[in-house]
Design an enzyme around this catalytic site. Structure first.
Site, PDB file in Angstrom:
ATOM      1  N   CYS A  31       0.845  -1.185   0.000  1.00 45.72           N
ATOM      2  CA  CYS A  31       0.000   0.000   0.000  1.00 45.72           C
ATOM      3  C   CYS A  31       0.886   1.243   0.000  1.00 45.72           C
ATOM      4  CB  CYS A  31      -0.877  -0.001   1.235  1.00 45.72           C
ATOM      5  SG  CYS A  31       0.124  -0.007   2.704  1.00 45.72           S
ATOM      6  N   TYR A 171      -5.829 -13.183  -3.914  1.00 42.64           N
ATOM      7  CA  TYR A 171      -5.288 -12.748  -2.623  1.00 42.64           C
ATOM      8  C   TYR A 171      -5.953 -13.499  -1.474  1.00 42.64           C
ATOM      9  CZ  TYR A 171      -3.931  -9.287   0.979  1.00 42.64           C
ATOM     10  OH  TYR A 171      -3.433  -8.648   2.080  1.00 42.64           O
ATOM     11  N   HIS A 174      -2.839 -12.302   4.836  1.00 42.16           N
ATOM     12  CA  HIS A 174      -2.903 -11.277   5.878  1.00 42.16           C
ATOM     13  C   HIS A 174      -4.141 -11.277   6.756  1.00 42.16           C
ATOM     14  CE1 HIS A 174       0.070  -9.053   3.164  1.00 42.16           C
ATOM     15  NE2 HIS A 174       0.701  -9.596   4.168  1.00 42.16           N
ATOM     16  N   ASP A 266       3.337  -9.832   9.448  1.00 42.55           N
ATOM     17  CA  ASP A 266       4.046  -9.942   8.174  1.00 42.55           C
ATOM     18  C   ASP A 266       5.049  -8.802   8.024  1.00 42.55           C
ATOM     19  OD1 ASP A 266       4.470 -11.260   5.763  1.00 42.55           O
ATOM     20  OD2 ASP A 266       3.203  -9.851   4.677  1.00 42.55           O
TER      21      ASP A 266
END
Ligand code: ADP
Ligand code: SF4
Length: 700
Positions: A31, A171, A174, A266
């Site tokens: 991001c 995806y 996370h 992460d």
């Protein structure tokens, strides 16, 4: 210097389904606080990564539909065809340098609050939405909802192909994406074919992979980004189960992209995790599949990267933060320019852009986020606009970056530093627990200054106003930093904290850092095994690392904060939870929503932040981490003697960094760079403080 042969392996091509990566460097999706709102800035930032040698450059999360609107966070969007021009701009720029463009398609289920789109949130089972204490729930998806989701994903994949992406992610990472909620035994309470066994929980993932491959091949490859472990044991996503799932669909995608969940694990900061900390979780995955595997772990050392490939752990070296700190990391390794690598310090300032919905910034790389709007480049800078020398006073992050960048521009630099070491605050702070990597801010700049050759550094050179007037150097920049205040002034106590006459004088973080430098807390101002109250009215890391160090020295520490939790601002760096846990594990007492009001002999007066009800707590010594005072005396004195400048050939005196306004190390580095960029620019232009902005097209 030439490249070490051991690193040649990093520059081999890697086939990923129907596409080929020109080397093993993979800029993992990250991001950036620009996304769909600042498409020009975002595309130019990614272009620079491609120019820097990353064979694959990925987007951030790209929302596939209005029901996954993650505002106020700013990510990418591929809701409909109107999003295509911005995405095409991105792929065009990445392709300019022969890199592959990857797109991380996402539906974030209960993490999408849909504040803009106002669509209901969705999840595998009915749960509250995520993201704080929010009185809204996500709808349990029924079969039709699941079919709909698959359709959206498929449509988004088709659009991604139209936008000329080379790699499309499914995806499942996370504990953010809806797929990870289906996979999760904690959240998936379904009794239909999408719940129960690992096979059932992975059904949606399998369907999305198969459908994306159908759309993508032969134009583009398909990657699965999956979290291998959630670090909460068997109750959550864990390695054994994820390995089982990967094995069951090992050959379906073209690339396995491995990470940990949640994002805070992460992208753990250097204070809590070392480089390569993910290796134990990912090292066995390659044995399960013939497809290439990529993983991350804040890798900045080429030896380590090459070993990971040689040992068969990874095929591609994934990096988000190292690629932010140094977009040219691959090229520098390729060309054997190891001493030019700007290593990430693991501070997570880059992450704050996402949390605060503002363009990304980086402590080490001040050009991050400024590639388009200010035209800054991490490696190149305009040649000097004159042959006038510059005197830089103070060698903290601001002074060092100003000197480095001015030196790179070709200016003759004189850098004067009062102490006997370069680095200013980072030299002092790097000795504190968990902050060792901060020294990289200094070391990178020192190495660069050594190479430039047109900079002279003088240590133990505390300059006074008279010295500067005497030197007659045309341009002077004062970067003398700041000191922690002794009077308790801060946001909660604008007039300071009164100290009784017979009380022990409070300490500041600067005092404690001097003790740390001497490796002992035993001195007159801090008796052995003292009861120490650490007052945090700053809310970043300082008070917590001070508390941590003091606890480690055997003191009994009470940490008091005016905020609701320890180091409250570090929520934005994803460290808050780890900090609070560490303090508690060390036996530090944490008092929140409490304000320090008075320091007396052997005790301190605290006030409840809501009722102002007072109480006294035992404290032999108080450490005040409140506000900081800019060290701007030199600048003020020079201004007062402005009429003498002309006769001495001095044209301009500027004040930058913490001496101008105390802030983070990232701010100081940035201001150093800004000074170096602007020093010979038109004054009006600088004063206006303008940069290019993205405008909304009112016609559409
Ligand atoms: P910043 O974060 O703005 O770079 P720092 O506090 O890290 O600020 O660094 C400021 C540096 O300036 C310190 O290393 C300090 O020793 C040095 N310094 C302060 N006053 C003077 C002075 N009068 N002459 C030379 N160096 C100074
Ligand atoms: Fe690394 Fe900090 Fe830069 Fe993020 S902000 S890339 S953690 S140096």
């Amino acid at each position: 210097m030439s490249r070490a042969p051991a690193h040649d392996i990093l520059f081999e091509e890697v086939a990923i389904g129907p596409v080929v990566a020109r080397n093993r460097f993979y800029q993992a999706p990250h991001c950036n606080g620009m996304g769909h709102l600042h498409p020009n800035a975002c595309a130019e930032m990614r272009r620079v990564k491609a120019e820097g040698g990353w064979a694959i450059v990925c987007t951030e999360e790209v929302e596939i539909h209005p029901s996954t609107d993650v505002s106020p966070h700013i990510e990418g969007r591929i809701w409909d065809d109107a999003d295509l021009p911005a995405l095409r701009l991105l792929t065009e720029k990445i392709h300019l340098h022969g890199s592959l463009a990857g797109i991380e398609l996402t539906h974030n289920g209960p993490h999408a609050l849909n504040l803009y789109s106002r669509a209901p949130s969705r999840n595998v089972s009915d749960t509250p939405v995520f993201g704080g204490h929010i009185p809204v729930q996500a709808r349990r998806m029924d079969k039709e909802d699941i079919r709909e989701l698959r359709r959206w994903h498929r449509d988004a994949a088709k659009r991604a192909i139209e936008a000329e992406f080379d790699l499309i992610h499914v995806y499942a990472g996370h504990a953010l994406s809806i797929v990870s909620f289906f996979l999760s035994r904690k959240y998936n309470r379904r009794s239909d074919e999408y719940g129960g066994s690992p096979e059932n929980r992975a059904r949606l993932l399998r369907e999305l992979i198969e459908e994306t491959v159908e759309v993508a091949h032969p134009r583009a490859a398909v990657a699965v980004r999956i979290a291998v472990d959630e670090l909460i044991g068997k109750e959550g996503t864990h390695k054994e189960e994820v390995e089982e799932i990967i094995e069951s669909m090992a050959e379906l995608p073209d690339l396995w992209d491995l990470s940990l969940a949640e994002w805070a694990n992460d992208s753990a900061s250097a204070r809590f995790q070392e480089e390569g900390f993910q290796e134990p979780y990912i090292r066995d995955i390659k044995k399960l599949t013939s497809k290439p595997v990529v993983g991350v772990g804040r890798y900045t050392t080429p030896d380590r990267m090459a070993r990971l490939v040689r040992d068969g752990v990874l095929d591609l070296i994934g990096a988000a933060r190292p690629s932010i700190a140094d977009p040219f990391l691959p090229r520098k390794i390729e060309e054997g320019r190891y001493e030019d690598i700007r290593e990430c310090i693991g501070c997570n300032i880059c992450v704050t852009g996402d949390f605060l919905a503002a363009p990304i910034r980086c402590t080490q790389n001040p050009t991050m986020g400024e590639e388009w709007r200010r035209g800054w480049h991490p490696e190149n800078i305009r040649k000097r606009g004159s042959d006038k020398s510059v005197l830089v006073v103070g060698a903290g992050p601001a002074g060092l970056e100003a000197a480095r960048a001015l030196g790179q521009r070709g200016y003759e630099i004189i850098l004067a530093e009062a102490s006997d070491e370069l680095g200013g605050r980072v030299a002092r702070e790097a000795r504190l627990p968990g902050l060792a990597s901060y020294i990289r801010v200094r070391d990178h700049r020192k190495l660069q200054l050594d190479q430039i050759g047109n900079a002279s550094c003088y240590l133990q050179s505390r300059l006074a106003c008279g010295d500067i007037l005497e030197y007659q150097i045309p341009r002077v920049v004062i970067a003398t930093g700041c000191m922690w205040r002794r009077d308790g002034v801060g946001a909660s106590n604008p007039l300071g904290v009164p100290v009784d006459e017979d009380a022990r004088a409070p300490l500041t973080p600067d005092d404690v850092m001097s003790m740390v430098a001497k490796k002992s807390s035993e001195n007159d101002s801090l008796p052995a095994n003292a009861r120490v109250l650490v007052w945090d009215d700053d809310h970043y890391y300082m008070a917590s690392v001070i508390a941590e160090w003091l606890a480690g020295q055997g003191h009994s520490v009470c940490y008091v904060t005016s905020a609701g939790e320890a180091s409250a601002w570090t929520r934005n760096t994803m460290e808050q939870h780890f900090i609070q846990k560490r303090l508690l594990d060390l036996g530090v007492e944490i008092r929140s929503n409490v304000i320090l009001r008075r320091i007396s002999k052997g005790e301190a007066e605290l006030a409840c932040g809501f009722t102002d009800r007072r109480e006294r707590v035992g404290a032999d010594v108080v450490v005040l981490a409140g506000a900081r005072a800019p060290e701007d005396k030199l600048f003020v004195e020079l201004q007062e003697r402005k009429d003498e400048w002309g006769g001495r050939g001095i044209e301009a005196v500027d004040l930058i960094g913490d001496a101008f306004a105390p802030a983070t190390v990232a701010h100081a580095v940035y201001e150093g760079r800004r000074y170096a960029e602007e020093t010979d620019m038109d004054e009006e232009e600088i004063r206006a403080g303008l940069f290019r902005r993205e405008r909304i097209d009112l016609r559409s």
